[in-house]
Design an enzyme around this catalytic site. Sequence first.
Site, mmCIF file in Angstrom:
data_model
loop_
_atom_site.group_PDB
_atom_site.id
_atom_site.type_symbol
_atom_site.label_atom_id
_atom_site.label_comp_id
_atom_site.label_asym_id
_atom_site.label_seq_id
_atom_site.Cartn_x
_atom_site.Cartn_y
_atom_site.Cartn_z
ATOM 1 C CG ASP A 99 1.324 116.333 -3.110
ATOM 2 O OD1 ASP A 99 0.920 117.130 -3.977
ATOM 3 O OD2 ASP A 99 1.900 115.257 -3.382
ATOM 4 C CG ASP A 142 -1.341 114.603 -8.629
ATOM 5 O OD1 ASP A 142 -2.278 113.834 -8.896
ATOM 6 O OD2 ASP A 142 -1.346 115.817 -8.898
#
Length: 261
Positions: free
Chosen positions: A10, A12
């Site tokens: 991922d 953010d």
Amino acid sequence: MSKLEALIFDVDGTLANTEKDGHLVAFNMAFEAAGLDWKWSVELYGRLLAVTGGKERIKFYLSDFYKNERGQEFEIPTAASKTLDEFVADLHAAKTRYYVQLMEQGAVPLRTGVVRLLNEARDAGMRLAIATTTTPANVTSLLSHTLGADAVDWFEVIAAGDVVPAKKPAPDIYIWAMEKMHLCAEQCLVFEDSHNGLLSSKGAGLKTVITINEYTADHDFSDADLVLSDFGEPQQPMQLIAGECDAPFFSLDTAHKIFHR
Ligand code: XBP
Ligand code: MG
């Protein structure tokens, strides 16, 4: 038992703490530039993060917060003569431009241990991918301004933004990334930072390591395979929050151990 073939990250909150110092700042810059008197606070933004995706988040603000704050529904300025979707899309496009500018200025560094882990994985020939809700331009600008111009090519697949209509917590973005890599869930390990991210990766059947941050420290990570403060460094040990791990920092060796557990 399958072999670990790929690490899927991922972006953010996992690679970098982009929400407070990147996305939030860019949203507020876009609101001001559009002549709107909206200013999201750090605290309000934490609540808005319940919905992933910037366009979706703006609509969530309008549907669930705006009226409570102002006592009336938001009305699109008549001079704009746009539908709500068009208005939000234009606002979001401006937000992306401001976000990219912030990345170019080096506003957000990568989190502890990220560069070390990526380099170790690359040296070992591990396949790398990204699965994120954010806009592709945001990923490219973060990677190239922290790791170097060629860093985008370190990742075999960058699954991002509207490439799947159902964003996290739906599993679609992870399924899309695995399909592109011709891999199945039994061959990949995921790194996430949030409950929505974990729902998405687990929905796709993937083993998942969580590194928490200030916005996600109180999320429910009971389904995670390991929960850490961050990836740590040899001189800056990570903290184990849940699961089993006796290493002081997260290495490729740790990844293999978690994967095979
Ligand atoms: C990230 C997001 C994104 C960003 C904003 O979630 O929720 O919406 O905050 O990105 P995750 P855009 O880390 O779980 O992928 O404004 O480009 O949509
Ligand atoms: Mg995240």
